[in-house]
Design an enzyme around this catalytic site. Sequence first.
Site, mmCIF file in Angstrom:
data_model
loop_
_atom_site.group_PDB
_atom_site.id
_atom_site.type_symbol
_atom_site.label_atom_id
_atom_site.label_comp_id
_atom_site.label_asym_id
_atom_site.label_seq_id
_atom_site.Cartn_x
_atom_site.Cartn_y
_atom_site.Cartn_z
ATOM 1 N N ASP A 160 33.598 96.409 -4.073
ATOM 2 C CA ASP A 160 34.484 97.084 -4.650
ATOM 3 C C ASP A 160 34.102 98.486 -4.982
ATOM 4 O O ASP A 160 33.308 99.446 -4.599
ATOM 5 C CB ASP A 160 35.121 96.328 -5.646
ATOM 6 C CG ASP A 160 33.461 96.130 -6.846
ATOM 7 O OD1 ASP A 160 32.334 97.163 -6.504
ATOM 8 O OD2 ASP A 160 34.290 95.576 -8.102
ATOM 9 N N HIS A 161 34.824 99.073 -6.139
ATOM 10 C CA HIS A 161 35.010 100.632 -6.659
ATOM 11 C C HIS A 161 33.436 100.644 -7.523
ATOM 12 O O HIS A 161 33.028 101.616 -6.801
ATOM 13 C CB HIS A 161 35.903 101.278 -7.488
ATOM 14 C CG HIS A 161 35.977 99.866 -9.140
ATOM 15 N ND1 HIS A 161 35.982 98.737 -8.497
ATOM 16 C CD2 HIS A 161 35.661 100.004 -10.305
ATOM 17 C CE1 HIS A 161 36.649 97.889 -9.823
ATOM 18 N NE2 HIS A 161 36.525 99.051 -10.806
ATOM 19 N N CYS B 111 29.308 94.986 -5.870
ATOM 20 C CA CYS B 111 30.033 95.944 -6.864
ATOM 21 C C CYS B 111 29.201 96.202 -7.686
ATOM 22 O O CYS B 111 27.416 96.726 -7.375
ATOM 23 C CB CYS B 111 31.085 93.960 -7.328
ATOM 24 S SG CYS B 111 30.057 93.335 -8.210
ATOM 25 N N GLY B 112 29.356 95.775 -9.062
ATOM 26 C CA GLY B 112 28.809 96.796 -9.681
ATOM 27 C C GLY B 112 27.340 95.912 -10.140
ATOM 28 O O GLY B 112 26.133 96.242 -10.407
ATOM 29 N N THR B 113 27.648 94.688 -10.303
ATOM 30 C CA THR B 113 26.619 93.608 -10.692
ATOM 31 C C THR B 113 26.192 93.289 -9.261
ATOM 32 O O THR B 113 24.471 92.350 -9.298
ATOM 33 C CB THR B 113 26.687 92.803 -11.662
ATOM 34 O OG1 THR B 113 27.627 91.494 -11.484
ATOM 35 C CG2 THR B 113 27.279 93.646 -13.214
ATOM 36 N N GLY B 114 26.715 92.938 -8.725
ATOM 37 C CA GLY B 114 26.885 91.671 -7.409
ATOM 38 C C GLY B 114 26.903 90.358 -8.308
ATOM 39 O O GLY B 114 27.168 89.271 -6.634
ATOM 40 N N GLY C 99 30.362 88.986 -9.479
ATOM 41 C CA GLY C 99 31.496 88.530 -9.199
ATOM 42 C C GLY C 99 31.721 88.344 -7.103
ATOM 43 O O GLY C 99 32.207 87.385 -7.127
ATOM 44 N N HIS D 203 14.248 80.295 3.024
ATOM 45 C CA HIS D 203 14.701 79.235 3.184
ATOM 46 C C HIS D 203 15.957 78.238 2.818
ATOM 47 O O HIS D 203 16.162 77.894 2.439
ATOM 48 C CB HIS D 203 13.991 78.697 1.537
ATOM 49 C CG HIS D 203 11.822 79.340 1.446
ATOM 50 N ND1 HIS D 203 11.545 78.946 0.845
ATOM 51 C CD2 HIS D 203 11.286 78.760 2.725
ATOM 52 C CE1 HIS D 203 10.006 78.861 1.207
ATOM 53 N NE2 HIS D 203 10.005 78.751 2.119
ATOM 54 N N ARG E 74 11.645 71.209 6.700
ATOM 55 C CA ARG E 74 12.303 71.037 5.450
ATOM 56 C C ARG E 74 13.555 71.708 4.590
ATOM 57 O O ARG E 74 14.716 71.102 4.578
ATOM 58 C CB ARG E 74 11.536 71.057 4.538
ATOM 59 C CG ARG E 74 11.298 71.503 3.916
ATOM 60 C CD ARG E 74 9.765 71.812 3.010
ATOM 61 N NE ARG E 74 8.821 72.205 2.543
ATOM 62 C CZ ARG E 74 8.666 73.666 3.028
ATOM 63 N NH1 ARG E 74 7.685 73.870 4.325
ATOM 64 N NH2 ARG E 74 7.775 75.061 2.489
ATOM 65 N N HIS E 75 13.913 73.049 5.245
ATOM 66 C CA HIS E 75 14.449 74.024 5.002
ATOM 67 C C HIS E 75 15.752 73.508 5.111
ATOM 68 O O HIS E 75 17.146 73.768 4.654
ATOM 69 C CB HIS E 75 14.123 75.730 4.741
ATOM 70 C CG HIS E 75 13.148 75.707 4.117
ATOM 71 N ND1 HIS E 75 12.764 75.510 2.789
ATOM 72 C CD2 HIS E 75 11.485 76.376 4.490
ATOM 73 C CE1 HIS E 75 11.787 75.836 2.351
ATOM 74 N NE2 HIS E 75 10.687 75.905 3.501
HETATM 75 C C1 RB5 Z 1 33.853 95.935 -12.365
HETATM 76 O O1 RB5 Z 1 34.013 96.783 -13.277
HETATM 77 C C2 RB5 Z 1 33.146 95.135 -11.808
HETATM 78 O O2 RB5 Z 1 33.258 94.205 -12.699
HETATM 79 C C3 RB5 Z 1 32.771 94.278 -10.999
HETATM 80 O O3 RB5 Z 1 32.171 95.445 -9.945
HETATM 81 C C4 RB5 Z 1 31.601 92.970 -10.292
HETATM 82 O O4 RB5 Z 1 30.424 94.367 -11.306
HETATM 83 C C5 RB5 Z 1 31.644 92.657 -10.990
HETATM 84 O O5 RB5 Z 1 31.145 91.168 -10.431
#
Ligand code: RB5
Length: 145
Positions: free
Chosen positions: A8-9, A65-68, A70, A98, A132-133
């Site tokens: 995403d952005h 994404c911003g945090t990975g 979502g 694994h 096993r994995h």
């Molecule tokens: C966008 O602002 C942010 O919510 C998205 O990039 C992501 O971090 C969501 O999990």
Amino acid sequence: MLVAIGSDHGGFRLKEEIKLFLNENGIAFRDFGTNSTESVDYPDVSRAVAQAVSGGQYDRGIIVCGTGVGVSIAANKVKGIRAALCHDVYSAEMSRAHNNANVLTMGERVIGFGLARAIVAKWMSTEFEGGRHARRVAMIDALVE
Ligand code: RB5
């Protein structure tokens, strides 16, 4: 090895950096967007990459994404996808060895480009150990409510 990549952005700049890394290492990929830092909805691109992998057209997926978080949650809704959110090299290695993760997710607002490159390098080069994995991964794949 064919990779589907998207963001995403919030993950656009890191996606572009990972594309440089893939090109430098001769790894073929298709970019599923987005193409700028203009705001988009991350579930859309996550679904596109995840379905490209689950459909068999691509071997692996990488989504940023911003945090990975979502894109990871969204990708794991797609049948057959095992998306791993990794912000360290050890987890990236184990997610392949694994968990047989077929999608890697990361957050541009969480890690630097150098670490992201090292994570992608390890994730791309690590094989699933099976044994096993394989039984446990099959149990995950059978989890449908
Ligand atoms: C966008 O602002 C942010 O919510 C998205 O990039 C992501 O971090 C969501 O999990």
